[in-house]
Design an enzyme around this catalytic site. Structure first.
Site, PDB file in Angstrom:
ATOM      1  N   LYS A  49      16.330  30.045  30.375  1.00  0.00           N
ATOM      2  CA  LYS A  49      16.386  31.092  29.337  1.00  0.00           C
ATOM      3  C   LYS A  49      17.208  32.309  29.757  1.00  0.00           C
ATOM      4  CE  LYS A  49      13.531  29.545  26.003  1.00  0.00           C
ATOM      5  NZ  LYS A  49      13.934  29.439  24.593  1.00  0.00           N
ATOM      6  N   SER A 299      14.163  22.026  32.889  1.00  0.00           N
ATOM      7  CA  SER A 299      14.487  23.309  32.266  1.00  0.00           C
ATOM      8  C   SER A 299      13.771  24.525  32.840  1.00  0.00           C
ATOM      9  CB  SER A 299      14.238  23.223  30.759  1.00  0.00           C
ATOM     10  OG  SER A 299      12.904  22.834  30.513  1.00  0.00           O
TER      11      SER A 299
END
Lengths: 314, 314
Positions: A49, A299
């Site tokens: 992110k 991720s």
């Protein structure tokens, strides 16, 4: 859009980590393929992110930067926006449910963000954020439905492909579709024959349904352990991008997700959160039958003691 | 001895992993130094022990290889010898206490080793192994007190220094002293001004006592969480090597060890076993005040669910 991913990579230079690509001979034997893991659990704030938050915020005008930015998230995007704000001396406001885990609130606050809490039973975080945006002149940095956020997320795949060469297949976790669409754009730009697959929990299969029916499906607070995929649906931008660039979507069970987190812990010595392990879960559960050289985006790695303890003991 | 470490590195090429060196900006700010972690948790079998086992076993004569090798260990050295045996098609026999964790026995057996169990209350593992060695003509590969084992363990430091350049300080966990003496030989050979420090748990401080008094001290089954350092004492070879090559020895509390495992888990997303976290424990607890460029060997990552759960929740 591929050019925007390339431009994002230049902007991130020296700010984001170029995360390592790791492999496991045990896994390669197990699935009869050559698997490459892009370790975004080692990214700043412990998840990809940071890439999208940095790429979007750094392009704001001086006036916008002076007024500050706002977002709504209880997870990794909140921490990413807060850290970028701290790095660039920009005021950040994060709208967060009042039942968000204390550890995530504390981490976000540590980066100097102002936190606005709300009762998720009574209000929508997006409505509250929109109101604050209008009142205060903040710029909204949404968690996924934003071109520069999507372009930023795509840089992880771009880096991986530049490092290891072309892939036959790429497996990407899917929540709101920011990482998935950015990754698919990067993969098709670099390695057009690469088959890009989005992976979702069975319990939060809105994107898979949307992909197959070409109509937007929604879920509400799906009870999956993969908290990064509890988003209600794909976005206005990400849905068409997923339809255009992604080859297929597959789902995995909660058990498969936990098995993947355990494999990463015991065999690869990596701390990966449930959402981050979706790609490996698809391989281990044979939801995806791999072919040749397969990239998997790990991720993120933000997992608390209770969740990890539960997974290791299950 | 430095030449033997260099030769070991050539032998390991293509067999051992060249493990990555990782850093943490958060830690560097915290301790006001530049810290480099050599990640031997990513080594084959999850610990540096593969290096010494491979380097010693690969040098046996064909006749010795045909007769097989033996060792005594309930931990990482057992798995390392078993894996090397499997790779080279050499029969391996491991003498292991009958109360060794099922998971470690299973992992060793999976590599095709024959396991001989004994009751640690009634017999010494070394006596049993010596007897089997004589009876069967096996070659003993001891866990640390062996020149080629020591040389093999030194290759982790050699690799790190070749990758990142010279260091001002190197922190190395100490159990039987194989990793510590090998690392010190490599460090002094490559970077003579590098200050090499051995780190032990307070509860298993035999090597620290031996180092300071220059007389060999022993401990018996010390109740430290760092199970890799529960060895009774330095060895006949490692004690003089530690005296010659190591600059100082420091101890850390059990709390400091657990704090280090947590830091590695939450902040660096690395799975590291308690013994492997000793160097970081010394930095976080200020047992060692770092200066300049500091290397830390993360020696292994083999930790079970109960131990990790306990540490994360403490």
């Amino acid at each position: 859009m591929f050019k925007q991913v390339q431009a994002a990579k230049e902007r991130l230079k020296g700010y984001a980590h170029v995360t390592p690509v790791m492999t496991s001979q045990t896994l390669n034997r197990l699935v009869n393929a050559e698997v490459f893991f892009k370790c975004e659990n080692f990214q700043r704030i412990g998840a990809f992110k940071f890439r999208g938050a940095f790429n979007s915020i750094c392009q704001l005008s001086e006036a916008e930067k002076a007024r500050g930015v706002i977002t709504y998230s209880s997870g990794n995007h909140a921490q990413a926006v807060a850290l970028v704000g701290q790095m660039m001396k920009i005021q950040t406001t994060i709208v967060m449910p009042d039942n968000a885990p204390a550890i995530k609130r504390a981490a976000t606050k540590d980066y100097g963000a102002r936190i606005v809490e709300y009762d998720p039973e009574k209000a929508s975080r997006k409505d509250i954020a929109d109101e604050l945006e209008t009142e205060n002149g903040f710029t909204m940095i949404p968690p996924y439905d934003h071109k520069q956020v999507i372009a930023g997320q795509g840089t992880a795949t771009l880096e991986m492909l530049e490092e290891i060469g072309s892939l036959d297949m790429l497996l990407v976790p899917c929540g709101g579709g920011g990482l998935l669409s950015g990754s698919a754009i990067a993969a098709k730009g670099m390695s057009p024959d690469c088959r890009v697959m989005g992976i979702e929990p069975e319990l939060a299969d809105d994107a898979t349904q949307s992909f197959h029916t070409k109509r937007l499906h929604r879920v509400k607070n799906p009870p999956t352990i993969a908290d990064g995929t509890r988003t209600p649906s794909l976005g206005k931008l990400t849905f068409p991008l997923v339809l255009e660039y992604v080859d297929d979507m597959k789902t995995v069970s909660e058990n498969a997700i936990m098995q993947a987190v355990r494999f990463l812990f015991y065999r690869m010595k990596l701390v990966v959160e449930p959402s981050g392990a979706l790609g490996l879960a698809a391989l281990l559960s044979q939801a995806v039958v791999p072919e040749g050289r397969v990239g998997v985006i790990l991720s993120g790695g933000n997992i608390d003691a209770d969740t990890m303890g539960m997974i290791l003991n299950s």
